[in-house]
Write a protein that holds these residues in place. Sequence first.
Motif, PDB file in Angstrom:
ATOM      1  N   ALA A 131      -3.641  10.670  -4.325  1.00 33.35           N
ATOM      2  CA  ALA A 131      -4.558   9.889  -3.496  1.00 33.35           C
ATOM      3  C   ALA A 131      -5.832  10.693  -3.256  1.00 33.35           C
ATOM      4  O   ALA A 131      -5.759  11.819  -2.747  1.00 33.35           O
ATOM      5  N   PRO A 132      -7.004  10.171  -3.605  1.00 33.45           N
ATOM      6  CA  PRO A 132      -8.258  10.902  -3.393  1.00 33.45           C
ATOM      7  C   PRO A 132      -8.674  10.863  -1.924  1.00 33.45           C
ATOM      8  O   PRO A 132      -8.055  10.167  -1.096  1.00 33.45           O
ATOM      9  N   ALA A 133      -9.714  11.593  -1.614  1.00 30.35           N
ATOM     10  CA  ALA A 133     -10.176  11.667  -0.225  1.00 30.35           C
ATOM     11  C   ALA A 133     -10.588  10.298   0.308  1.00 30.35           C
ATOM     12  O   ALA A 133     -10.441  10.019   1.501  1.00 30.35           O
ATOM     13  N   ASN A 134     -11.108   9.440  -0.559  1.00 31.84           N
ATOM     14  CA  ASN A 134     -11.540   8.102  -0.135  1.00 31.84           C
ATOM     15  C   ASN A 134     -10.492   7.039  -0.467  1.00 31.84           C
ATOM     16  O   ASN A 134     -10.820   5.896  -0.806  1.00 31.84           O
ATOM     17  N   ALA A 135      -9.212   7.418  -0.372  1.00 28.97           N
ATOM     18  CA  ALA A 135      -8.126   6.520  -0.770  1.00 28.97           C
ATOM     19  C   ALA A 135      -8.133   5.207   0.010  1.00 28.97           C
ATOM     20  O   ALA A 135      -7.881   4.143  -0.558  1.00 28.97           O
ATOM     21  N   GLU A 136      -8.446   5.256   1.300  1.00 24.27           N
ATOM     22  CA  GLU A 136      -8.426   4.026   2.097  1.00 24.27           C
ATOM     23  C   GLU A 136      -9.494   3.042   1.631  1.00 24.27           C
ATOM     24  O   GLU A 136      -9.256   1.830   1.571  1.00 24.27           O
ATOM     25  N   HIS A 137     -10.669   3.564   1.291  1.00 25.42           N
ATOM     26  CA  HIS A 137     -11.735   2.699   0.771  1.00 25.42           C
ATOM     27  C   HIS A 137     -11.318   2.093  -0.572  1.00 25.42           C
ATOM     28  O   HIS A 137     -11.480   0.871  -0.796  1.00 25.42           O
ATOM     29  N   LEU A 138     -10.763   2.933  -1.460  1.00 29.28           N
ATOM     30  CA  LEU A 138     -10.321   2.430  -2.759  1.00 29.28           C
ATOM     31  C   LEU A 138      -9.174   1.436  -2.603  1.00 29.28           C
ATOM     32  O   LEU A 138      -9.077   0.463  -3.356  1.00 29.28           O
ATOM     33  N   ARG A 139      -8.313   1.666  -1.621  1.00 30.44           N
ATOM     34  CA  ARG A 139      -7.210   0.729  -1.372  1.00 30.44           C
ATOM     35  C   ARG A 139      -7.751  -0.645  -0.991  1.00 30.44           C
ATOM     36  O   ARG A 139      -7.279  -1.665  -1.508  1.00 30.44           O
ATOM     37  N   ARG A 140      -8.760  -0.677  -0.132  1.00 35.30           N
ATOM     38  CA  ARG A 140      -9.319  -1.977   0.276  1.00 35.30           C
ATOM     39  C   ARG A 140      -9.912  -2.707  -0.916  1.00 35.30           C
ATOM     40  O   ARG A 140      -9.714  -3.915  -1.083  1.00 35.30           O
ATOM     41  N   LEU A 141     -10.645  -1.977  -1.761  1.00 39.05           N
ATOM     42  CA  LEU A 141     -11.247  -2.610  -2.936  1.00 39.05           C
ATOM     43  C   LEU A 141     -10.183  -3.113  -3.908  1.00 39.05           C
ATOM     44  O   LEU A 141     -10.264  -4.248  -4.407  1.00 39.05           O
ATOM     45  N   ARG A 200      -7.049  -3.764  -3.283  1.00 38.88           N
ATOM     46  CA  ARG A 200      -6.235  -4.820  -2.680  1.00 38.88           C
ATOM     47  C   ARG A 200      -6.965  -6.165  -2.707  1.00 38.88           C
ATOM     48  O   ARG A 200      -6.349  -7.211  -2.928  1.00 38.88           O
ATOM     49  N   GLU A 201      -8.264  -6.116  -2.509  1.00 34.22           N
ATOM     50  CA  GLU A 201      -9.040  -7.358  -2.587  1.00 34.22           C
ATOM     51  C   GLU A 201      -8.987  -7.941  -3.991  1.00 34.22           C
ATOM     52  O   GLU A 201      -8.759  -9.143  -4.181  1.00 34.22           O
ATOM     53  N   ARG A 202      -9.183  -7.073  -4.998  1.00 36.59           N
ATOM     54  CA  ARG A 202      -9.174  -7.555  -6.381  1.00 36.59           C
ATOM     55  C   ARG A 202      -7.791  -8.039  -6.791  1.00 36.59           C
ATOM     56  O   ARG A 202      -7.636  -9.137  -7.347  1.00 36.59           O
ATOM     57  N   LEU A 203      -6.769  -7.233  -6.549  1.00 41.40           N
ATOM     58  CA  LEU A 203      -5.418  -7.612  -6.947  1.00 41.40           C
ATOM     59  C   LEU A 203      -4.891  -8.770  -6.106  1.00 41.40           C
ATOM     60  O   LEU A 203      -4.111  -9.594  -6.599  1.00 41.40           O
ATOM     61  N   GLY A 204      -5.325  -8.833  -4.865  1.00 42.26           N
ATOM     62  CA  GLY A 204      -4.917  -9.941  -4.015  1.00 42.26           C
ATOM     63  C   GLY A 204      -5.375 -11.272  -4.566  1.00 42.26           C
ATOM     64  O   GLY A 204      -4.636 -12.271  -4.531  1.00 42.26           O
ATOM     65  N   GLN A 205      -6.595 -11.306  -5.103  1.00 45.36           N
ATOM     66  CA  GLN A 205      -7.094 -12.531  -5.717  1.00 45.36           C
ATOM     67  C   GLN A 205      -6.318 -12.865  -6.982  1.00 45.36           C
ATOM     68  O   GLN A 205      -5.989 -14.028  -7.242  1.00 45.36           O
ATOM     69  N   GLU A 206      -5.998 -11.828  -7.767  1.00 43.00           N
ATOM     70  CA  GLU A 206      -5.310 -12.058  -9.039  1.00 43.00           C
ATOM     71  C   GLU A 206      -3.887 -12.566  -8.825  1.00 43.00           C
ATOM     72  O   GLU A 206      -3.396 -13.405  -9.591  1.00 43.00           O
ATOM     73  N   ASP A 211      -4.638  -0.143 -15.055  1.00 39.36           N
ATOM     74  CA  ASP A 211      -5.084   0.066 -13.677  1.00 39.36           C
ATOM     75  C   ASP A 211      -3.909   0.378 -12.755  1.00 39.36           C
ATOM     76  O   ASP A 211      -3.909   0.014 -11.569  1.00 39.36           O
ATOM     77  N   VAL A 212      -2.913   1.095 -13.274  1.00 39.77           N
ATOM     78  CA  VAL A 212      -1.757   1.472 -12.456  1.00 39.77           C
ATOM     79  C   VAL A 212      -2.171   2.220 -11.188  1.00 39.77           C
ATOM     80  O   VAL A 212      -1.626   1.956 -10.109  1.00 39.77           O
ATOM     81  N   PRO A 213      -3.145   3.158 -11.239  1.00 37.07           N
ATOM     82  CA  PRO A 213      -3.544   3.827  -9.991  1.00 37.07           C
ATOM     83  C   PRO A 213      -3.994   2.852  -8.903  1.00 37.07           C
ATOM     84  O   PRO A 213      -3.749   3.110  -7.715  1.00 37.07           O
ATOM     85  N   ASP A 214      -4.628   1.756  -9.285  1.00 45.35           N
ATOM     86  CA  ASP A 214      -5.037   0.761  -8.293  1.00 45.35           C
ATOM     87  C   ASP A 214      -3.817   0.128  -7.627  1.00 45.35           C
ATOM     88  O   ASP A 214      -3.811  -0.116  -6.413  1.00 45.35           O
ATOM     89  N   PHE A 215      -2.789  -0.156  -8.416  1.00 44.25           N
ATOM     90  CA  PHE A 215      -1.564  -0.728  -7.847  1.00 44.25           C
ATOM     91  C   PHE A 215      -0.894   0.251  -6.892  1.00 44.25           C
ATOM     92  O   PHE A 215      -0.369  -0.148  -5.851  1.00 44.25           O
ATOM     93  N   LEU A 216      -0.901   1.532  -7.249  1.00 44.76           N
ATOM     94  CA  LEU A 216      -0.253   2.521  -6.396  1.00 44.76           C
ATOM     95  C   LEU A 216      -0.968   2.654  -5.059  1.00 44.76           C
ATOM     96  O   LEU A 216      -0.338   2.937  -4.032  1.00 44.76           O
TER      97      LEU A 216
END
Length: 377
Positions: free
Chosen positions: A175-185, A187-193, A267-272
């Motif tokens: 998890a990078p330092a900005n993990a929460e920001h990346l999680r929101r992005l 989650r928004e993309r995968l949530g739509q899919e 995009d497995v890291p995005d899912f994680l």
Amino acid sequence: MQLAFLLYKYFPFGGLQRDFVRIAQECQQRGHSIRVYTLSWEGEVPEGFELVKVPVRSLLNHRRYAKFTRWVQADMRRRPVDRVVGFNKMPGLDVYYAADPCYEDKSRHLRKAMYRYSPRYRHFSAYERAVFDPQGKTELLMISATQQELFKHYYATPAQRFHLLPPGISPDRRAPANAEHLRRLARERLGQEFDLPADGLLLVQIGSDFYRKGLDRSIQALAALPEALRVRTRLVALGADNPARMQALADQHGVGKQVFMPGGRKDVPDFLLASDLLLHPARHENTGTVLLEALVAGLPLLVTEVCGYAHHVLDADCGLVAPEPFDQAGFNRQLAMMLGDDAARARWQANALRYAGEQDLYSMPQKAADVIVGAAV
């Protein structure tokens, strides 16, 4: 040195295959040349690798593998190499990476006695013995202490030939330092899919061979959730397998529109980062690299005890482990409890990230390369 790497099949989403690439590239970075022998290759070839697709055929796997061995050995007599590294068991290896479990043990405990009279058994048993024979010289790169003891039990292989490796999780999975920001992005993309509600819960399962990884168990657990949780939950299974059987099961249990099987993904890291829980109720699993990939990303886990890396979930206190023998009703209760307890998931996430920073979960390629380039021949 000229190094030869042998594996029957390469595809970009396999755990063994990813380990092979990272080890070979580590050797390459140290100045050694890489030649790869394989029956099939899917995806891009890493820069600088010499890829040799072995042109042999047979309707039966064990006969094709025997032809593969003979062809490769003949080619290496014409074009010699300094080390032969195998990612499948076969004769003539200087180093073997033990991604697969003990075949002899599986044959005795998961097959009927008559199986050991078949040509298939004779082939794979002989190939395993060629690697682990006590009089042999193959150095053994082990990723499971449990499997190491099984090989010692069946073959009396000298202890000094075994090299137990640390896990080899790629640092970019952390998890990078900005993990929460990346999680929101993400989650928004995968949530739509995947039609995830605003208050939805996203479950991810990662791995090819859906039955062995226990996807049917996950589907049944999803269907058994209390209604308030079930309607909010989506299950995405990533991996290369035919989805028809599992989709039929999901439809049968009334959750067909909540289960998605989009195949292998890059995009497995995005899912994680975006998911709420990783499920891995495998029926048998030598290690389970995906468990540690989820852990270092801070994703809580629900896994089965058979996974070689399940002990890391307990050591880190970052999720729950379903005991053996597997009990579906018990697994269902564990999933419902984890999804219904936001505070527990937050605690498991924090524990996972702390463990990821304290433990060596990353140096497997370097340690493997140390053995490969130093192996006596």
